[in-house]
Design a protein around this motif. Sequence first.
Motif: not given
Length: 406
Positions: A232, A235, A261
Amino acid sequence: MTAPVRTRSSAELIRAEEPVLAHNYHPLPVVVARAEGTWVEDVEGRRYLDMLAGYSALNFGHRNPVLIEAAHRQLDLLTLTSRAFHNDRLAEFAESLAALTGLDMVLPMNTGAEAVESAVKVARKWAYEVKGVPAGRATIVVADGNFHGRTTTIVSFSTDETARSGFGPFTPGFRVVPYNDPAALEAAVDETTAAVLIEPIQGEAGVIIPDDGYLTAVRELTRRAGCLFIADEIQSGLGRTGSTLAVEHEGLLPDVLLLGKALGGGIVPVSAVVGRRDVLGVLRPGEHGSTFGGNPLAAAVGSAVVGLLETGEFQRRAAEAGVLLRDGLAALVGRGVLGFRSRGLWAGVDIDPAIGTGREISERLMREGILVKDTHGSTIRLAPPLTITDEELRSALDALEKVLAA
Ligand SMILES: *Cc1c(COP(=O)(O)O)cnc(C)c1O
């Protein structure tokens, strides 16, 4: 250009929200009305240096001219088709994103949480169809302290009580192990394991950077065990740490990569599951989808974001300015800062609790014209746009020094 019509002050707008807006956030008392680059301006015209950058959604700065131009151009041509039809922007987006990441296929979604949900579904289906896990038995191993989003399935494997409490019953099929502990991971993986899902750096947990070698251990273990490594990087990815992806620091590639994002350039929500063909290839028509996923506006902005990253200049800038950030924070250790973790333009800073909570420090910095966000307790997180200048970064560090000394 006409001046924006201002009818209410910041204080009035904050008060107006209270009865009509769900209280699922506790924002700093600043009401932003416009922004450019690294700076935002409130309703009264006060300027603030944005050291949060929308949790890395604004890696390229507010209203980056290249991205705004791509969005404007697309707004005048086509904004939405749904995937019932093809649109002329999606091929380029998928091709460029696959090339940038070194993976094969792209599943376009909108928010980060949707990318995570999609990866959970894909991993389970892969486990049943390719790996041969008995129906309904697939497990996914995740790490303690994770943050992967807010849906019911995702909070099912959160270890943050505030994020979970009151939202059960939860989705089964997840095993939680300590982060940064290859032996615990190894013990949790078995023949039912579809995937290991982790953040290469845990952002919301306070920018927790695992030991060198941890990600390599995850890569080797998942390969040996015949399960997927899902990183993941919603970010940590897209330039934040000084490279396109945080996993590059250990020179490896996961089987599935989650992006979000910054992929939307701070303009529209754009996320993606990027993966190997034999993994994303398990999806067939009708099995998964999204009305807005892969829409032409998102694809145009996403392609422009990939275009910015192709030059490497943002990654280089994050690495360079990251040295300044690290050195600046190191100089504050023992002077209000207990410790910090940083990589590229991303830092979690533990403030001496005697000086104040993370929230209090954030409010004091706000009064100095610097916007940051606390995470847990007395930790604040710094993640400015990658376009920040040395001078701006120094002014943020000076403000922190001043607040800590006061
Ligand atoms: C923000 C974030 C998400 C969720 O993204 P949303 O767009 O808020 O749904 C998932 N994973 C990580 C690591 C994130 O930082």
